[in-house]
Write an enzyme that holds these catalytic residues in place. Structure first.
Site, mmCIF file in Angstrom:
data_model
loop_
_atom_site.group_PDB
_atom_site.id
_atom_site.type_symbol
_atom_site.label_atom_id
_atom_site.label_comp_id
_atom_site.label_asym_id
_atom_site.label_seq_id
_atom_site.Cartn_x
_atom_site.Cartn_y
_atom_site.Cartn_z
ATOM 1 N N SER A 170 -27.500 47.583 -52.081
ATOM 2 C CA SER A 170 -26.957 46.673 -51.070
ATOM 3 C C SER A 170 -25.758 47.312 -50.377
ATOM 4 O O SER A 170 -25.605 47.202 -49.159
ATOM 5 C CB SER A 170 -26.580 45.329 -51.689
ATOM 6 N N ASN B 226 -27.251 49.904 -47.899
ATOM 7 C CA ASN B 226 -28.238 49.552 -46.893
ATOM 8 C C ASN B 226 -28.078 48.182 -46.247
ATOM 9 O O ASN B 226 -28.688 47.923 -45.216
ATOM 10 C CB ASN B 226 -29.643 49.616 -47.496
ATOM 11 N N TYR B 227 -27.323 47.298 -46.839
ATOM 12 C CA TYR B 227 -27.300 45.929 -46.332
ATOM 13 C C TYR B 227 -25.932 45.418 -45.916
ATOM 14 O O TYR B 227 -25.838 44.525 -45.087
ATOM 15 C CB TYR B 227 -27.889 44.974 -47.373
ATOM 16 N N LEU B 228 -24.889 45.931 -46.545
ATOM 17 C CA LEU B 228 -23.574 45.364 -46.279
ATOM 18 C C LEU B 228 -22.902 46.071 -45.111
ATOM 19 O O LEU B 228 -22.724 47.291 -45.138
ATOM 20 C CB LEU B 228 -22.699 45.484 -47.529
#
Length: 556
Positions: free
Chosen positions: A510, A513-515
């Site tokens: 995360s 790639n996501y935050l």
DNA sequence: AGCCACACTTAGCAGCTGATAA
DNA sequence: TTATCAGCTGCTAAGTGTGGCT
């Protein structure tokens, strides 16, 4: 010049990714080295000298003997079938039963090699390191336009046995050795064309500047294409799309429920309407070819057996219970109450056994991008992850905490996201032991602390009775010792809590790639936490744009 | 509309490495 | 100085999404 253009993307017109690309081609793994004569293979108790090709594949299996894979039937069968294809006629007519194969000596040799490698002298290790560095220097970089760039994976994947995850029907199959004749090179026409290994030629040399890869080949297990590429860099644009979703959530997406009911499967409506960030962040769930991969699903490919509807559960009305295997065959289990009552009517559809109720990701994405430019199913994961991090950070951190406590809070916020995205890991093999070790250290420190405290008391007493300046100094020293001890104890206790909570959670995915990194950078600035405490070197490189541009008042 | 090929992103794990404690 | 172990890196599998073709 530090202005807005600095981290601009899409330098070139439509689809052009570069103007100049030069590299040295991929690095090929070394050729197979035959086994020494004293390492033998036995079939049915009798020594058999294998042909080179068969021997190489036997070694692949022998090397994995300590792994769980080699106990699985599918793995063993696939391996044996592919192994026999590599055998000579004679070998094939002799070797018919894997259970009669004795890889013991090959296995032992492999283990001895691993051991020897571990016990290498300093000089040997250094020499090896230097040799590796030479390979990196020669093959690990390329010229992209005017910059020297590090290539992400410049090595051709070595042959071996396919390690598919979960109940993969192709696990154990032979992953073949890639030759230069299998490899397509992509580079500038006017660049130095990479030279293939002696006596070989490339499959093709092309000059396509609408793609980013430097070399590619087709892999023999699934027939998919593998690429040599640069390391993916995180994009500002992706987070801006997700961020836009924030203002769209109420006025655009939720209003579409009615329409969604019309031409998309109802279940999307359910999922995308009830997207309180604390709830769902399912993957899109593309269709997969049956029998080619493990049976895993996502939002659009969920089947009836993955969902249970509860009209009443744990004090909530209308709760959906999910239980399915997602990407990498990681189990997803969650009970989610629906937040929009309007959706209740949609639930009975979930009980319909027909797959046709479940629309396809392409349909879903088509619809989503009509609602907002750039909106696809996976943007919801980015949005949910980032907004959750921001909320959790706000909720959990206090400015008055010390750095260790702040970092625990950061990790807890990160953890909330990882749980949301279902980023799990197998508990580390050494987990229990390392917890015990840490606990022991904590106990020792506690004792040390109480000792330091009593010494302080003693020192105070002496200072009072004697009153000289010297003992006073002693009191200060003891005070400092107690304080230091307390700090260290707290730090360790925080660490123990963090580690325990993180037993089965992987934070890296995360984070990477996501935050939206700007949330983390802004938090660091606000909390006066050095950014190195949350991002290591390579993460700082990846998020350099965010570290450079983000102010403390950034809001996702 | 359905398919497939392709490109690119996301993912967990294994092995390595360097920091730390003994 | 050595042993240990957590964190990092590399590896490659497994996803997502686009676009072209029929």
């Amino acid at each position: 010049f530090l202005g807005s253009g600095r981290w601009e993307e899409e330098k070139y017109e439509d689809g052009v990714k570069w103007k100049f690309l030069e590299h040295n081609g991929p690095y090929f793994p070394p050729e197979y080295q035959p086994l020494p004569d004293n390492v033998r293979f036995y079939y049915d108790g009798k020594e058999v000298k294998l042909s080179l090709a068969a021997e190489e594949v036997a070694l692949f299996f022998a090397q994995m003997l300590d792994h769980d894979y080699t106990t699985k039937n599918v793995f063993r069968e696939n391996f044996f079938k592919d192994w026999r294809k590599e055998m000579t006629h004679e070998e094939r007519s002799l070797i018919k039963d894997l259970d009669k194969c004795d890889f013991g000596e090959i296995h032992a040799m492999h283990k001895a090699k691993v051991e020897a490698r571990k016990n290498m002298s300093k000089e040997e290790k250094l020499a090896l390191k230097e040799a590796n560095q030479k390979i990196v220097d020669e093959f690990g970089f390329c010229m992209l336009d005017h910059h020297k760039e590090r290539i992400g994976n410049f090595k051709i994947e070595p042959p071996g046995l396919f390690r598919g995850r979960g109940e993969h029907p192709k696990q154990g199959m032979l992953k073949k050795r890639i030759q230069p004749e299998d490899v397509i090179i992509n580079c500038s026409k006017e660049s130095r064309i990479p030279v293939p290994p002696a006596g070989h030629h490339w499959k093709e040399v092309r000059h396509d500047n609408t793609v980013t890869w430097l070399a590619s080949w087709t892999e023999n297990i699934q027939g998919s294409i593998k690429y040599i590429m640069l390391n993916a860099n995180s994009k500002l644009k992706k987070y801006e799309v997700a961020r836009k979703l924030k203002s769209c959530v109420d006025n655009t997406v939720t209003k579409q429920v009615g329409e969604l009911q019309g031409h998309l499967f109802h279940f999307f409506a359910l999922i995308f309407v009830s997207f309180d960030p604390k709830q769902l962040a399912l993957r899109a769930g593309n269709e997969k070819e049956e029998g080619e991969t493990a049976d895993t699903v996502g939002c659009c490919s969920l089947r009836v057996e993955h969902i249970t509807l509860h009209e009443q559960l744990d004090g909530s009305e209308c709760v959906v219970e999910f239980d399915f295997l997602g990407k990498d065959s990681i189990r997803y289990y969650n009970k989610v109450p629906v937040i929009k009552k309007g959706c209740v009517g949609l639930f009975p559809a979930c009980h319909c056994p027909s797959r046709s109720y479940f629309s396809q990701t392409s349909m879903l994405n088509k619809h989503l991008s009509s609602l907002m430019p750039g909106l696809t199913a996976k943007v919801f994961r980015t949005y949910n992850a980032s907004i959750t991090l921001q909320q959790q950070l706000k909720e959990l951190t206090n400015k008055s905490d010390n750095v260790a406590e702040k970092l625990l809070s950061y990790n807890r916020a990160n953890r909330a996201v990882a749980i949301l995205c279902n980023h799990q890991r197998a508990p580390p093999k050494t987990f229990e032991q390392s917890m015990v070790n840490l606990q022991t250290k904590i106990e020792a420190r506690k004792e040390q602390l109480s000792l330091a405290k009593s010494e302080l008391k003693q020192a105070k007493k002496e200072a009072k009775s004697k009153g000289s300046s010297d003992p006073k100094l002693l009191v200060e020293r003891k005070k400092a010792a107690v304080k230091r001890c307390e700090e260290q104890l707290l730090k360790m206790e925080v660490q123990a809590t963090d580690r325990e909570e993180n037993k089965q959670i992987a934070l890296g995915t995360s984070k990477l790639n996501y935050l939206d990194p700007r949330i983390s950078v802004a938090w660091c600035k606000n909390m006066e936490v050095p950014v190195e405490k949350i991002y290591n070197k390579s993460q700082r490189d990846k998020f350099a744009w965010a570290i450079d541009m983000t102010e403390a008042d950034f809001e996702f």
